[in-house]
Design a protein around this motif. Structure first.
Motif, mmCIF file in Angstrom:
data_model
loop_
_atom_site.group_PDB
_atom_site.id
_atom_site.type_symbol
_atom_site.label_atom_id
_atom_site.label_comp_id
_atom_site.label_asym_id
_atom_site.label_seq_id
_atom_site.Cartn_x
_atom_site.Cartn_y
_atom_site.Cartn_z
ATOM 1 N N PHE A 212 38.822 44.922 37.036
ATOM 2 C CA PHE A 212 39.038 43.695 36.275
ATOM 3 C C PHE A 212 38.653 43.894 34.820
ATOM 4 O O PHE A 212 39.376 43.492 33.900
ATOM 5 N N ARG A 213 37.499 44.529 34.585
ATOM 6 C CA ARG A 213 37.040 44.762 33.214
ATOM 7 C C ARG A 213 38.033 45.632 32.436
ATOM 8 O O ARG A 213 38.295 45.393 31.256
ATOM 9 N N THR A 214 38.571 46.650 33.099
ATOM 10 C CA THR A 214 39.512 47.552 32.432
ATOM 11 C C THR A 214 40.753 46.808 31.976
ATOM 12 O O THR A 214 41.220 46.964 30.837
ATOM 13 N N ILE A 215 41.301 45.979 32.845
ATOM 14 C CA ILE A 215 42.506 45.215 32.502
ATOM 15 C C ILE A 215 42.189 44.191 31.419
ATOM 16 O O ILE A 215 42.926 44.036 30.441
ATOM 17 N N ALA A 216 41.073 43.489 31.582
ATOM 18 C CA ALA A 216 40.705 42.448 30.626
ATOM 19 C C ALA A 216 40.388 43.024 29.251
ATOM 20 O O ALA A 216 40.660 42.390 28.226
ATOM 21 N N ALA A 217 39.837 44.225 29.211
ATOM 22 C CA ALA A 217 39.505 44.841 27.926
ATOM 23 C C ALA A 217 40.762 45.065 27.095
ATOM 24 O O ALA A 217 40.727 44.985 25.860
ATOM 25 N N ASP A 218 41.864 45.339 27.758
ATOM 26 C CA ASP A 218 43.121 45.547 27.057
ATOM 27 C C ASP A 218 43.772 44.222 26.695
ATOM 28 O O ASP A 218 44.272 44.051 25.582
ATOM 29 N N ALA A 219 43.757 43.268 27.640
ATOM 30 C CA ALA A 219 44.439 41.992 27.414
ATOM 31 C C ALA A 219 43.622 41.020 26.575
ATOM 32 O O ALA A 219 44.172 40.263 25.771
ATOM 33 N N PHE A 220 42.313 41.038 26.764
ATOM 34 C CA PHE A 220 41.423 40.086 26.086
ATOM 35 C C PHE A 220 40.211 40.841 25.511
ATOM 36 O O PHE A 220 39.091 40.725 26.020
ATOM 37 N N PRO A 221 40.417 41.621 24.474
ATOM 38 C CA PRO A 221 39.358 42.518 23.990
ATOM 39 C C PRO A 221 38.102 41.801 23.508
ATOM 40 O O PRO A 221 37.031 42.422 23.452
ATOM 41 N N SER A 222 38.198 40.516 23.169
ATOM 42 C CA SER A 222 37.016 39.794 22.691
ATOM 43 C C SER A 222 36.171 39.213 23.816
ATOM 44 O O SER A 222 35.069 38.712 23.580
ATOM 45 N N ALA A 223 36.679 39.271 25.033
ATOM 46 C CA ALA A 223 35.955 38.686 26.165
ATOM 47 C C ALA A 223 34.725 39.527 26.516
ATOM 48 O O ALA A 223 34.782 40.755 26.562
ATOM 49 N N ASP A 224 33.622 38.850 26.768
ATOM 50 C CA ASP A 224 32.376 39.509 27.163
ATOM 51 C C ASP A 224 32.261 39.444 28.685
ATOM 52 O O ASP A 224 31.986 38.397 29.259
ATOM 53 N N LEU A 225 32.489 40.578 29.344
ATOM 54 C CA LEU A 225 32.450 40.624 30.803
ATOM 55 C C LEU A 225 31.234 41.393 31.299
ATOM 56 O O LEU A 225 31.288 42.086 32.310
ATOM 57 N N SER A 226 30.144 41.258 30.586
ATOM 58 C CA SER A 226 28.887 41.811 31.086
ATOM 59 C C SER A 226 28.371 40.908 32.193
ATOM 60 O O SER A 226 28.772 39.756 32.318
ATOM 61 N N GLY A 227 27.524 41.428 33.009
ATOM 62 C CA GLY A 227 26.984 40.629 34.096
ATOM 63 C C GLY A 227 27.891 40.591 35.308
ATOM 64 O O GLY A 227 28.885 41.310 35.397
ATOM 65 N N ALA A 228 27.553 39.717 36.252
ATOM 66 C CA ALA A 228 28.286 39.628 37.516
ATOM 67 C C ALA A 228 29.578 38.827 37.358
ATOM 68 O O ALA A 228 29.680 37.961 36.489
ATOM 69 N N PRO A 229 30.586 39.097 38.212
ATOM 70 C CA PRO A 229 31.874 38.410 38.122
ATOM 71 C C PRO A 229 31.789 36.892 38.214
ATOM 72 O O PRO A 229 32.648 36.195 37.651
ATOM 73 N N ASP A 230 30.767 36.358 38.912
ATOM 74 C CA ASP A 230 30.718 34.904 39.071
ATOM 75 C C ASP A 230 30.432 34.167 37.766
ATOM 76 O O ASP A 230 30.534 32.936 37.700
ATOM 77 N N GLY A 231 30.096 34.902 36.702
ATOM 78 C CA GLY A 231 29.846 34.271 35.418
ATOM 79 C C GLY A 231 30.952 34.471 34.396
ATOM 80 O O GLY A 231 30.833 34.017 33.256
ATOM 81 N N TRP A 232 32.033 35.137 34.785
ATOM 82 C CA TRP A 232 33.073 35.464 33.817
ATOM 83 C C TRP A 232 33.961 34.276 33.463
ATOM 84 O O TRP A 232 34.321 34.082 32.318
ATOM 85 N N PHE A 233 34.371 33.511 34.487
ATOM 86 C CA PHE A 233 35.251 32.366 34.259
ATOM 87 C C PHE A 233 34.427 31.088 34.165
ATOM 88 O O PHE A 233 33.556 30.847 34.997
ATOM 89 N N LYS A 234 34.745 30.278 33.170
ATOM 90 C CA LYS A 234 34.090 28.975 33.022
ATOM 91 C C LYS A 234 35.147 27.875 33.115
ATOM 92 O O LYS A 234 36.171 28.055 33.762
ATOM 93 N N ALA A 235 34.886 26.757 32.470
ATOM 94 C CA ALA A 235 35.733 25.569 32.591
ATOM 95 C C ALA A 235 37.190 25.871 32.252
ATOM 96 O O ALA A 235 37.492 26.563 31.273
ATOM 97 N N SER A 236 38.082 25.324 33.077
ATOM 98 C CA SER A 236 39.512 25.470 32.837
ATOM 99 C C SER A 236 40.129 24.106 32.558
ATOM 100 O O SER A 236 39.594 23.064 32.947
#
Length: 323
Positions: A212-236
């Protein structure tokens, strides 16, 4: 695959479409095919002078075809011959309308020598119906549906409409404003039953945290995906139909359509579950969800609706005209 917007100014409608999977290829290599690339048209544009003939880029070669021959080839690529006749008729009108709309728009820079191309990612899928029939395919109901609706298109304010369609929506179709950013009168969210008849109505994509991090790094380079996956997505922010319009991913606001493209999701109507080392995105429906739902049309036809009722339901406010 989702860098689209609809610009509506006064009486002029400029449609910039780079659609997510929309036109579903029955039995083809791309089960979630797409329709158009950059198509531009004015809502008040006149019909082309010769709308009975269309030039299509087929296998890279500009090929002049009778409009009805082209429509049959598109419908044969888009819907199954064993669907109810009125569902196929509705698809035929949508395909013909879209072709006339594209002709009225003017030839795009991508193929200046042709009105449309056979690339489902840019215009619409097309298969030579004569070749398919010669190979033993039974396309009799598709051919009949095209004959039954010959010359019929949908109009709004007297102009051909962008009659987009998709495989199957959730319980409601999406409004154009929630997918492409601007309101289009005839592309509104409507109730769409019968979707669960499609085998892939519910789907899921599971990725390891590293994938997930590899794909997101290319598509959304400003996204901070440190930590566990349960904290990556917030309010939609979701549409009335359930699709994700925007979501917070790693502290960055991203479009739901961009998430769909990046991770190969079937729709923007997604939810997620996580573990310490993985993330699963669950989806409902298949396609961008705007306009005609093919499985919705199937259901309505099975309940006794004719193709005119199906079309008026999925493209509210349009008028069926014969060119």
């Amino acid at each position: 695959m989702d860098m689209r917007r609809l610009l509506l100014t006064g009486s002029a409608l400029v449609l910039a479409l780079y659609l997510l999977p929309a036109f579903w290829l029955w039995g083809g290599d791309n089960g979630g095919g797409a329709d158009a690339g950059m198509a531009q048209a004015a809502s008040g544009a006149a019909l082309p002078e010769n709308y009975n003939t269309v030039t299509v880029l087929v296998d890279g070669t500009p090929t002049e075809l009778p409009l009805e021959t082209y429509v049959a080839g598109v419908v044969s690529a888009e819907i199954a011959n064993d669907f109810p006749p009125d569902a196929i008729r509705a698809q035929a009108v949508a395909a013909r309308t879209y072709a006339v709309y594209k002709m009225a728009s003017g030839r795009p820079a991508a193929h200046p020598k042709a009105d449309l191309c056979d690339d489902y990612q840019h215009c619409a899928a097309y298969r030579d119906i004569a070749v398919q029939t010669a190979s033993g395919a039974d396309l009799s109901r598709i051919e009949q549906a095209v004959r039954d609706t010959a010359g019929e298109i949908l109009t709004y304010d007297g102009a051909p409409v962008a009659a987009v369609f998709h495989c199957v929506s959730g319980p409601r179709t999406e409004a154009a404003r929630d997918v492409w950013g601007e309101n289009v009168p005839y592309l509104q969210s409507v109730v769409s039953p019968g979707g669960t008849a499609y085998d892939g109505y519910e789907d899921a994509v599971t990725l390891s945290a590293d994938e997930f991090r590899t794909i997101a790094a290319d598509a959304f380079p400003s996204a901070d995906l440190s930590g566990a996956p349960d904290g990556w997505f917030k309010a939609s922010v979701r549409s009335d139909a359930g699709g994700v319009i925007t979501v917070q991913l790693g502290g960055v606001t991203v479009d739901g359509t961009a998430v769909r493209e990046a991770f190969g999701l079937q729709s923007t109507n997604f939810t997620l579950t996580t573990t310490d080392g993985s993330i699963t995105l669950h989806t409902i429906g298949y396609g961008h969800g705007v306009g005609l739902s093919q499985y919705g049309a199937k259901y309505m036809a099975e309940q006794g609706a004719d193709y005119t009722e199906i079309l008026s339901h999925y493209y509210p406010g349009t008028v069926l005209a014969n060119v």
